[in-house]
Each structure stands twice: as structure tokens, then as C-alpha cells.
Write a protein that holds these residues in place. Structure first.
Motif, PDB file in Angstrom:
ATOM      1  N   GLU A   1       0.837  -1.200   0.000  1.00 16.40           N
ATOM      2  CA  GLU A   1       0.000   0.000   0.000  1.00 16.40           C
ATOM      3  C   GLU A   1       0.873   1.253   0.000  1.00 16.40           C
ATOM      4  OE1 GLU A   1      -3.288   2.413  -0.034  1.00 16.40           O
ATOM      5  OE2 GLU A   1      -3.200   0.271  -0.427  1.00 16.40           O
ATOM      6  N   LEU A   2       1.905   1.221   0.841  1.00 21.30           N
ATOM      7  CA  LEU A   2       2.797   2.391   0.907  1.00 21.30           C
ATOM      8  C   LEU A   2       3.533   2.617  -0.407  1.00 21.30           C
ATOM      9  CD1 LEU A   2       4.224   1.984   4.507  1.00 21.30           C
ATOM     10  CD2 LEU A   2       2.664   3.741   3.694  1.00 21.30           C
ATOM     11  N   LEU A   3       3.910   1.522  -1.069  1.00 22.47           N
ATOM     12  CA  LEU A   3       4.600   1.668  -2.349  1.00 22.47           C
ATOM     13  C   LEU A   3       3.682   2.296  -3.395  1.00 22.47           C
ATOM     14  CD1 LEU A   3       6.629  -1.640  -2.550  1.00 22.47           C
ATOM     15  CD2 LEU A   3       7.472   0.657  -2.107  1.00 22.47           C
ATOM     16  N   ARG A   4       2.404   1.925  -3.359  1.00 23.58           N
ATOM     17  CA  ARG A   4       1.447   2.505  -4.307  1.00 23.58           C
ATOM     18  C   ARG A   4       1.342   4.013  -4.071  1.00 23.58           C
ATOM     19  NH1 ARG A   4      -3.477   4.191  -4.261  1.00 23.58           N
ATOM     20  NH2 ARG A   4      -3.920   3.481  -2.161  1.00 23.58           N
ATOM     21  N   VAL A   5       1.303   4.408  -2.821  1.00 22.58           N
ATOM     22  CA  VAL A   5       1.243   5.831  -2.490  1.00 22.58           C
ATOM     23  C   VAL A   5       2.503   6.537  -2.987  1.00 22.58           C
ATOM     24  CG1 VAL A   5       1.231   7.484  -0.572  1.00 22.58           C
ATOM     25  CG2 VAL A   5      -0.304   5.516  -0.536  1.00 22.58           C
ATOM     26  N   MET A   6       3.656   5.888  -2.801  1.00 16.25           N
ATOM     27  CA  MET A   6       4.911   6.493  -3.253  1.00 16.25           C
ATOM     28  C   MET A   6       4.940   6.656  -4.774  1.00 16.25           C
ATOM     29  SD  MET A   6       6.865   7.162  -0.759  1.00 16.25           S
ATOM     30  CE  MET A   6       6.889   6.839   0.972  1.00 16.25           C
ATOM     31  N   ARG A   7       4.428   5.677  -5.494  1.00 14.46           N
ATOM     32  CA  ARG A   7       4.387   5.789  -6.955  1.00 14.46           C
ATOM     33  C   ARG A   7       3.468   6.937  -7.370  1.00 14.46           C
ATOM     34  NH1 ARG A   7       3.583  -0.054  -6.865  1.00 14.46           N
ATOM     35  NH2 ARG A   7       5.653  -0.913  -6.656  1.00 14.46           N
ATOM     36  N   THR A   8       2.391   7.124  -6.640  1.00 15.27           N
ATOM     37  CA  THR A   8       1.487   8.231  -6.920  1.00 15.27           C
ATOM     38  C   THR A   8       2.208   9.555  -6.728  1.00 15.27           C
ATOM     39  OG1 THR A   8      -0.405   6.898  -6.215  1.00 15.27           O
ATOM     40  CG2 THR A   8      -0.727   9.273  -6.295  1.00 15.27           C
ATOM     41  N   ILE A   9       3.019   9.637  -5.691  1.00 15.85           N
ATOM     42  CA  ILE A   9       3.805  10.851  -5.448  1.00 15.85           C
ATOM     43  C   ILE A   9       4.727  11.119  -6.630  1.00 15.85           C
ATOM     44  CG2 ILE A   9       5.638  11.856  -4.022  1.00 15.85           C
ATOM     45  CD1 ILE A   9       4.302  10.400  -1.624  1.00 15.85           C
ATOM     46  N   ASP A  10       5.396  10.069  -7.120  1.00 17.54           N
ATOM     47  CA  ASP A  10       6.268  10.229  -8.287  1.00 17.54           C
ATOM     48  C   ASP A  10       5.484  10.742  -9.490  1.00 17.54           C
ATOM     49  OD1 ASP A  10       8.425   9.381  -6.858  1.00 17.54           O
ATOM     50  OD2 ASP A  10       8.573   7.417  -7.813  1.00 17.54           O
ATOM     51  N   ASP A  11       4.311  10.166  -9.716  1.00 20.44           N
ATOM     52  CA  ASP A  11       3.485  10.590 -10.849  1.00 20.44           C
ATOM     53  C   ASP A  11       3.114  12.064 -10.726  1.00 20.44           C
ATOM     54  OD1 ASP A  11       3.603   8.060 -11.916  1.00 20.44           O
ATOM     55  OD2 ASP A  11       1.614   7.460 -11.187  1.00 20.44           O
ATOM     56  N   ARG A  12       2.793  12.479  -9.516  1.00 22.68           N
ATOM     57  CA  ARG A  12       2.441  13.885  -9.296  1.00 22.68           C
ATOM     58  C   ARG A  12       3.637  14.802  -9.538  1.00 22.68           C
ATOM     59  NH1 ARG A  12      -1.188  12.892  -3.973  1.00 22.68           N
ATOM     60  NH2 ARG A  12      -3.052  12.186  -5.068  1.00 22.68           N
ATOM     61  N   ILE A  53      11.184   2.127   3.367  1.00 28.53           N
ATOM     62  CA  ILE A  53      10.004   1.271   3.537  1.00 28.53           C
ATOM     63  C   ILE A  53      10.260  -0.118   2.960  1.00 28.53           C
ATOM     64  CG2 ILE A  53       7.617   0.947   2.772  1.00 28.53           C
ATOM     65  CD1 ILE A  53       7.355   4.045   2.983  1.00 28.53           C
ATOM     66  N   ILE A  54      10.876  -0.192   1.801  1.00 29.74           N
ATOM     67  CA  ILE A  54      11.173  -1.488   1.176  1.00 29.74           C
ATOM     68  C   ILE A  54      12.123  -2.293   2.063  1.00 29.74           C
ATOM     69  CG2 ILE A  54      12.361  -2.599  -0.766  1.00 29.74           C
ATOM     70  CD1 ILE A  54      11.179  -0.361  -2.546  1.00 29.74           C
ATOM     71  N   LYS A  55      13.162  -1.647   2.557  1.00 33.47           N
ATOM     72  CA  LYS A  55      14.121  -2.347   3.413  1.00 33.47           C
ATOM     73  C   LYS A  55      13.460  -2.830   4.703  1.00 33.47           C
ATOM     74  CE  LYS A  55      18.341  -0.333   1.609  1.00 33.47           C
ATOM     75  NZ  LYS A  55      19.527   0.483   1.866  1.00 33.47           N
ATOM     76  N   ASN A  56      12.573  -2.026   5.255  1.00 32.38           N
ATOM     77  CA  ASN A  56      11.853  -2.422   6.451  1.00 32.38           C
ATOM     78  C   ASN A  56      10.963  -3.633   6.168  1.00 32.38           C
ATOM     79  OD1 ASN A  56      10.871  -2.298   9.101  1.00 32.38           O
ATOM     80  ND2 ASN A  56       9.179  -0.983   8.487  1.00 32.38           N
ATOM     81  N   CYS A  57      10.287  -3.621   5.049  1.00 27.45           N
ATOM     82  CA  CYS A  57       9.427  -4.739   4.663  1.00 27.45           C
ATOM     83  C   CYS A  57      10.248  -6.020   4.488  1.00 27.45           C
ATOM     84  CB  CYS A  57       8.690  -4.398   3.369  1.00 27.45           C
ATOM     85  SG  CYS A  57       7.555  -5.681   2.807  1.00 27.45           S
ATOM     86  N   SER A  63      12.430 -11.894   8.904  1.00 27.51           N
ATOM     87  CA  SER A  63      12.271 -12.352  10.282  1.00 27.51           C
ATOM     88  C   SER A  63      11.184 -13.419  10.381  1.00 27.51           C
ATOM     89  CB  SER A  63      11.929 -11.158  11.178  1.00 27.51           C
ATOM     90  OG  SER A  63      11.668 -11.590  12.483  1.00 27.51           O
ATOM     91  N   VAL A  64      10.090 -13.207   9.673  1.00 29.45           N
ATOM     92  CA  VAL A  64       9.001 -14.197   9.657  1.00 29.45           C
ATOM     93  C   VAL A  64       9.485 -15.502   9.029  1.00 29.45           C
ATOM     94  CG1 VAL A  64       6.724 -14.731   8.678  1.00 29.45           C
ATOM     95  CG2 VAL A  64       7.160 -12.478   9.664  1.00 29.45           C
ATOM     96  N   LYS A  87       5.199 -19.141   0.979  1.00 27.56           N
ATOM     97  CA  LYS A  87       4.534 -17.868   0.678  1.00 27.56           C
ATOM     98  C   LYS A  87       5.381 -16.690   1.154  1.00 27.56           C
ATOM     99  CE  LYS A  87       0.309 -15.290   1.686  1.00 27.56           C
ATOM    100  NZ  LYS A  87      -0.919 -15.266   2.464  1.00 27.56           N
ATOM    101  N   GLU A  88       5.901 -16.778   2.356  1.00 26.54           N
ATOM    102  CA  GLU A  88       6.730 -15.709   2.908  1.00 26.54           C
ATOM    103  C   GLU A  88       8.054 -15.603   2.157  1.00 26.54           C
ATOM    104  OE1 GLU A  88       5.817 -13.413   5.201  1.00 26.54           O
ATOM    105  OE2 GLU A  88       3.850 -14.345   5.146  1.00 26.54           O
ATOM    106  N   GLN A  89       8.623 -16.744   1.765  1.00 23.86           N
ATOM    107  CA  GLN A  89       9.869 -16.718   1.002  1.00 23.86           C
ATOM    108  C   GLN A  89       9.653 -16.043  -0.350  1.00 23.86           C
ATOM    109  OE1 GLN A  89      10.767 -20.948   1.161  1.00 23.86           O
ATOM    110  NE2 GLN A  89      12.494 -20.560   2.547  1.00 23.86           N
ATOM    111  N   THR A  90       8.497 -16.268  -0.940  1.00 25.35           N
ATOM    112  CA  THR A  90       8.188 -15.627  -2.223  1.00 25.35           C
ATOM    113  C   THR A  90       8.110 -14.115  -2.066  1.00 25.35           C
ATOM    114  OG1 THR A  90       6.991 -17.600  -2.954  1.00 25.35           O
ATOM    115  CG2 THR A  90       6.515 -15.551  -4.108  1.00 25.35           C
ATOM    116  N   LYS A  91       7.581 -13.645  -0.967  1.00 29.65           N
ATOM    117  CA  LYS A  91       7.518 -12.208  -0.712  1.00 29.65           C
ATOM    118  C   LYS A  91       8.898 -11.581  -0.714  1.00 29.65           C
ATOM    119  CE  LYS A  91       3.467 -11.875   2.293  1.00 29.65           C
ATOM    120  NZ  LYS A  91       3.058 -11.499   3.666  1.00 29.65           N
ATOM    121  N   VAL A  92       9.838 -12.290  -0.060  1.00 23.68           N
ATOM    122  CA  VAL A  92      11.200 -11.744   0.025  1.00 23.68           C
ATOM    123  C   VAL A  92      11.803 -11.692  -1.365  1.00 23.68           C
ATOM    124  CG1 VAL A  92      13.518 -12.074   0.931  1.00 23.68           C
ATOM    125  CG2 VAL A  92      11.567 -12.538   2.387  1.00 23.68           C
TER     126      VAL A  92
END
Length: 92
Positions: A1-12, A53-57, A63-64, A87-92
């Protein structure tokens, strides 16, 4: 969700850049250099925030994964646990 918001900021920012750079008839009325500097700084701030944010994710998901691996070693026959781990490994 945060990444989508960040992309919107870039577009703006891109849109603002496209609309604030003066055409030939308005060159004397707007300081294009200052406007570009401000837009550049906004873009750099947005990218720095996105990287954090990406590094935190990645850290949270890693960790999970570590926890799930430890649980998997204890219960190797648990299929649901294996699916969750994959599933979690795929996220990483």
C-alpha cells in the motif's frame, strides 16, 4: 500500500514538472532552475522514503521466514506450515 502511495507521489512530481517548466512565452516570469531544484528534492525525498520502507518490509518478512524455518525444523510433517513458509519466502 505504501509503495502505491509512493508511486502516486512520483506521478504527481512528473506531472508538476511537466506543467511548471515554462514555455517560451513564460520564460521570464518563472524561475525554472529553482522550480527544478525543488522538484528534484521532492523526488529524492520520496525515493529515500520508499527505499526505507522497502528495506523495512524485507527485514520484517525475513524475520518471519526465519521463525517459520525454525518451526518447520521442529514439525517437518506440517504441510500448512510449509505452504506458509513458501509464501513468505516468495515475498522476500
Amino acid at each position: 500500500e505504501l509503495l502505491r502511495v509512493m508511486r502516486t507521489i512520483d506521478d504527481r512530481i512528473v506531472h508538476k514538472l511537466n506543467t511548471t517548466i515554462p514555455t517560451a512565452s513564460f520564460v521570464g516570469k518563472i524561475d525554472a532552475g529553482q522550480t527544478c531544484k525543488e522538484l528534484y528534492q521532492s523526488l529524492m525525498d520520496a525515493h529515500t522514503s520508499r527505499e526505507r520502507i522497502i528495506k523495512n518490509c524485507i527485514a520484517q518478512t525475513s524475520s518471519v521466514v526465519k521463525t517459520l524455518r525454525e518451526e518447520r525444523e521442529k514439525a517437518q510433517d506440517d504441510v500448512a506450515l510449509l505452504k506458509q513458509l513458501r509464501k513468505e519466502q516468495t515475498k522476500v
